[in-house]
Design an enzyme around this catalytic site. Structure first.
Site, short mmCIF file in Angstrom:
data_model
loop_
_atom_site.label_atom_id
_atom_site.label_comp_id
_atom_site.label_asym_id
_atom_site.label_seq_id
_atom_site.Cartn_x
_atom_site.Cartn_y
_atom_site.Cartn_z
NE ARG A 1 -4.35 -1.24 9.81
CZ ARG A 1 -3.36 -0.54 9.29
NH1 ARG A 1 -3.39 0.55 8.69
NH2 ARG A 1 -2.41 -1.38 8.86
NE ARG B 1 1.96 -5.08 10.93
CZ ARG B 1 3.05 -4.85 10.28
NH1 ARG B 1 3.83 -5.24 10.80
NH2 ARG B 1 2.77 -4.08 9.10
NE ARG C 1 7.78 -2.84 6.23
CZ ARG C 1 6.52 -2.86 6.33
NH1 ARG C 1 5.70 -2.15 5.33
NH2 ARG C 1 5.93 -3.28 7.30
NE ARG D 1 6.39 -0.66 10.07
CZ ARG D 1 5.47 -0.45 9.53
NH1 ARG D 1 5.25 0.05 8.06
NH2 ARG D 1 4.31 -1.21 9.59
CE LYS E 1 -2.02 -0.97 4.13
NZ LYS E 1 -1.35 -2.34 4.27
P1 AP5 Z 1 4.98 -1.68 1.76
O1 AP5 Z 1 4.56 -0.70 0.53
O2 AP5 Z 1 5.79 -0.99 3.03
O3 AP5 Z 1 3.48 -2.41 2.24
P2 AP5 Z 1 2.34 -2.05 3.17
O4 AP5 Z 1 1.03 -2.07 2.60
O5 AP5 Z 1 2.41 -0.27 3.33
O6 AP5 Z 1 2.66 -2.43 4.73
P3 AP5 Z 1 2.74 -1.88 6.14
O7 AP5 Z 1 3.42 -2.98 7.02
O8 AP5 Z 1 3.08 -0.48 6.21
O9 AP5 Z 1 1.06 -1.89 6.27
P4 AP5 Z 1 0.51 -2.02 7.60
O10 AP5 Z 1 -0.97 -1.97 7.16
O11 AP5 Z 1 0.61 -3.19 8.36
O12 AP5 Z 1 1.50 -0.83 8.57
P5 AP5 Z 1 0.88 0.54 8.84
O13 AP5 Z 1 2.07 1.44 8.78
O14 AP5 Z 1 -0.54 1.08 7.86
O15 AP5 Z 1 5.66 -3.06 1.26
C1 AP5 Z 1 5.86 -3.96 2.24
C2 AP5 Z 1 7.49 -4.43 1.65
O16 AP5 Z 1 7.38 -5.20 0.47
C3 AP5 Z 1 8.30 -3.38 1.50
O17 AP5 Z 1 9.76 -3.93 1.95
C4 AP5 Z 1 8.50 -3.23 0.01
O18 AP5 Z 1 9.51 -2.58 -0.53
C5 AP5 Z 1 8.30 -4.51 -0.43
N1 AP5 Z 1 7.18 -4.66 -1.68
C6 AP5 Z 1 6.31 -3.69 -1.91
N2 AP5 Z 1 5.61 -3.92 -3.14
C7 AP5 Z 1 6.29 -5.09 -3.68
C8 AP5 Z 1 6.27 -5.94 -4.75
N3 AP5 Z 1 5.02 -5.66 -5.95
N4 AP5 Z 1 6.87 -6.95 -4.97
C9 AP5 Z 1 8.02 -7.18 -4.21
N5 AP5 Z 1 8.10 -6.54 -2.93
C10 AP5 Z 1 7.30 -5.44 -2.63
O19 AP5 Z 1 0.37 0.40 10.21
C11 AP5 Z 1 1.14 -0.13 11.24
C12 AP5 Z 1 0.13 0.14 12.54
O20 AP5 Z 1 -0.06 1.33 12.84
C13 AP5 Z 1 -0.84 -0.77 12.60
O21 AP5 Z 1 -0.55 -2.07 12.85
C14 AP5 Z 1 -1.80 -0.24 13.67
O22 AP5 Z 1 -1.09 -0.72 15.12
C15 AP5 Z 1 -1.34 1.08 13.51
N6 AP5 Z 1 -2.68 1.82 12.79
C16 AP5 Z 1 -2.34 2.39 11.36
N7 AP5 Z 1 -3.24 2.97 11.04
C17 AP5 Z 1 -4.44 2.60 11.63
C18 AP5 Z 1 -5.55 2.60 11.64
N8 AP5 Z 1 -6.43 3.23 10.64
N9 AP5 Z 1 -6.46 2.16 12.67
C19 AP5 Z 1 -5.86 1.54 13.82
N10 AP5 Z 1 -4.57 1.56 14.02
C20 AP5 Z 1 -3.67 1.93 12.76
MG MG Z 2 2.89 1.02 4.76
#
Ligand code: AP5
Ligand code: MG
Length: 213
Positions: free
Chosen positions: A88, A171, A127, A160, A13
């Site tokens: 979410r 997660r 990552r 991270r 994402k």
């Molecule tokens: P990346 O682009 O980083 O993936 P992502 O979907 O952004 O993954 P996140 O881990 O950031 O998602 P998340 O939803 O768990 O975390 P968030 O920060 O939102 O890609 C992942 C890896 O793959 C990278 O190394 C990238 O280079 C590689 N990659 C990407 N595309 C690729 C491809 N096509 N092929 C190969 N490799 C690829 O949230 C973290 C925490 O914050 C949550 O757990 C929660 O506690 C809190 N939080 C955040 N938002 C909310 C909310 N709205 N409500 C409640 N809690 C929240």
């Molecule tokens: Mg992300």
């Protein structure tokens, strides 16, 4: 143009949202990045969010919704935005909907980046993240030009805290229980588009660009 990125943790994402933001000149808003910036600065919000994030749990809706609504009310969001990691939960989506309705606005596209669970754990361990500017790399798939250094701002890259395999599993569980129902929510609204997130980064983006036009 108002876009929501849906998908499991690690689906890509953030990677795709950054590219969308650049091409379509809209801000990239990641609630996860906002929380991580607050953790780094040691704010009260950061201290509270960290207790949930480290366990792979969601930060409570009241807290998250307020942050998001404040952010989208800023002037740079007037022409739209790409939301990454919000909503979410169904209640978060409903609050966003109501806020948009009041303004006579709506979400144009909800893009679901599909990646099966078995790919996710592998991706997360490789990552590397920049906690300063939010850029994301992967040691194999998306390496930085200089090892462990952000291409954009030069900061040190880190693994991270919540990318440890046992937290990733948690997660994923939380994603299936609380976030996946949003697929149907946006399908019913007629704005859901699905892309194959297992393809190469550039190919995923080409599929998204075709949808956005
Ligand atoms: P990346 O682009 O980083 O993936 P992502 O979907 O952004 O993954 P996140 O881990 O950031 O998602 P998340 O939803 O768990 O975390 P968030 O920060 O939102 O890609 C992942 C890896 O793959 C990278 O190394 C990238 O280079 C590689 N990659 C990407 N595309 C690729 C491809 N096509 N092929 C190969 N490799 C690829 O949230 C973290 C925490 O914050 C949550 O757990 C929660 O506690 C809190 N939080 C955040 N938002 C909310 C909310 N709205 N409500 C409640 N809690 C929240
Ligand atoms: Mg992300």
């Amino acid at each position: 143009m108002k876009i929501i990125m849906l998908g499991a943790p690690g689906a890509g994402k953030g990677t795709q949202a950054k590219m969308i933001a650049e091409k379509y000149h809209v801000p990239h808003i990641s609630t996860g990045d906002i929380f991580r910036a607050n953790i780094k600065e040691g704010t009260a919000l950061g201290v509270e969010a960290k207790t949930y994030m480290d366990q792979g749990l969601l930060v409570p809706d009241e807290l998250t919704v307020k942050i998001l609504l404040d952010r989208v009310a800023k002037p740079d969001c007037a022409e739209g935005y790409v939301l990454d990691g919000f909503p979410r939960t169904i209640p978060q989506a409903q609050v966003l909907d109501e806020a948009l309705e009041k303004l006579g606005e709506h979400i144009d596209f909800c893009i679901d980046v599909e990646v099966p669970d078995e790919h996710i754990v592998k991706r997360m361990s490789g990552r590397r993240a920049c906690l300063k500017c939010g850029a994301t790399y992967h040691v194999e798939h998306v390496p930085p030009k200089k090892e462990d250094q952000c291409d954009i701002c030069g900061s040190q890259l880190v693994l991270r805290e919540d990318d440890r395999p046992e937290t990733v599993e948690n997660r994923l569980k939380v994603y299936h229980e609380q976030t996946q129902p949003l697929i149907e929510f946006y399908q019913k609204k007629g704005v859901l588009k699905t892309v194959d997130g297992t393809a190469e980064v550039q190919d995923v983006f080409a599929a998204i660009a075709k949808i956005l036009g």
